[in-house]
Design an enzyme around this catalytic site. Sequence first.
Site: not given
Length: 592
Positions: A229, A307, A283, A162
Amino acid sequence: MSHSYRHVRFPESGERITVVDGRLHVPDEPIVGFVEGDGIGPDITRACLRVWDAAVAKAYGGKRKIHWCETYLGEKAAGIYDGSYFPDETLEALRELIVSIKGPLTTPVGGGFRSLNVAVRQELDLYACVRPVRHYAGVPSPLKRPDQVDVVIFRENTEDVYAGIEYKSGTPENEKLAKFLREEMGAKFFEGAGLGIKPISEFGSKRLVRKAIQYAVDNGRESVTLVHKGNIQKFTEGAFRNWGYELAREEFANVTITEEQLYGEFKGKQPEGKIVIKDRIADIIFQMMQLRPAEFDVLATPNLNGDYLSDAVAAEVGGVGIAPGANIGDHIAVFEATHGTAPKYANMNKVNPGSLLFSGVMMLEYMGWKEAADIITLTYPEVIKDGIVTYDFARQIDGATEVGTSQFADAIIERINGGVDLEAKRRALQEQLVKERKQREIRRLLQPLEEMIDTGRIPHTVRDLMTHTLITVADSETVHDAMHLMADNEVSSLVVERNAQGQWGILTRRDIVTKIVKANRSPMTTKVGDIASRPVKSVPADTPIREAAEILSELNFSRLTVSQGDDLIGIVTETDIFRAVEKFGWAGEEVA
Ligand code: NAP
């Protein structure tokens, strides 16, 4: 007032919220800011102001009261400030008021406008986007046990993809960067790829994680999970994880333990007053929030994953329509409805005020007015249970009575004033919480590896895989007795107590086959000491799994004992490693 305003009118009565010694100081009659918002904003704001005031009056019997100060953004601002959607003095007022709440804002379409919400966040450096997601009895949900969802997501608000560092395919900037990456950094990627940069810093990660842990401390939460991640993006997402753990060690050492310590040092029993810091791959957290949501409490995440996660989790328990949110900086906080302006319903007294209402609950908690916040949290399900709902829930609940926004607020206020036994409800909730924590603890104690697998934890060291219950025999016992011990406990090996030389030993099923059956000896007369393998190969508990595998294969052993200092604390076998890899796969290399 330190600033003179053109249109913002601070109330005559009430005092300002201040920051004293780094902590928020909230007087009994604070001035709190609000922005009505566009579209459905006025409808929901009007309704919510009445509910918040009623809850405060009920909780403190007139001793506390909020004095509201209206500030302007969006279309209403444009009307007052000659077309400006984002007047400077509103920003100044939000800064000065410290605590404010806002309705949704229209993002004007067309060139030159950045989203007003994003602008507020950036200008006030509100670096933590906080989204509590919990289920309220009666609210429609696709989950079997939606009541188990009760998490607070702290999403980093300023960095990650972002940051806006992106270069369009075909532009000179893109070509320059591509050339640098290929020629000087040895990077490989397709010709003409669009390029984006993902900055994640120690400063940004730590200030976010600090807020998440502080929240867990202030609210008696059980754990903080760092979501990342990092198995793929080692130096951004993986670094976020590492900095998170580092911050917990540096600043919260006396109130936190890691999940490794929980399973290792504390054998699954969470010590009183300690928060568990753990991490999960992004995940896996999406799966876990559907399968085992009760395992999670406060979540800290980088921007992009946060998000996705906040909306996905909100959808599990009633949709984004009632999910509240806030953007919080070092002290300044702007609480906000998370949905948009739904223009087609503007001024129809129709929509659900839930999102803004619960943002106000968060605000009351932030101010330390927990009693008032609880009154709303505990009363709301009573209204839903009676089938009194706005159109959005009415279409999902058979036999519900559809009411308008202001009538829904009336129903809540009626129950706030009508004496629902709040104390009994609070006690029941607390008892339920304690019971569920106990159940989780028992599962961790009894079956640590299964629990780890079921809750999505990725093992890193032999401590994560080992069997904790060590069954020991002495050299002087017969092999016959030792075999019974193995069979009764369903284990394939026993630890043999130290001999005169101080060496531990191990007796395995294979020893029985080769040293008793093949050697034609009697288990009744042979002593454990005669056939035990010594010395055993012991590795420290924090040995990485790959290193343990290397040792096993070099020595051609099928198990290793695990030590902590001079003590043996577990055994790790080929089978344990096999099962973990079968479940989690093998990334080739662990997160650093
Ligand atoms: P939206 O305003 O959130 O509305 C989408 C749909 O969500 C509505 O049509 C309605 O569904 C449902 N919904 C939203 N709020 C609800 C409520 N309080 N109660 C019940 N249902 C509700 O999204 P949008 O139509 O994409 O965006 C409209 C404007 O809002 C745009 O200008 C956008 O930029 C802005 N926006 C602002 C914010 C913010 O200020 N935080 C956030 C997002 C969007 P049904 O049609 O199924 O009834």
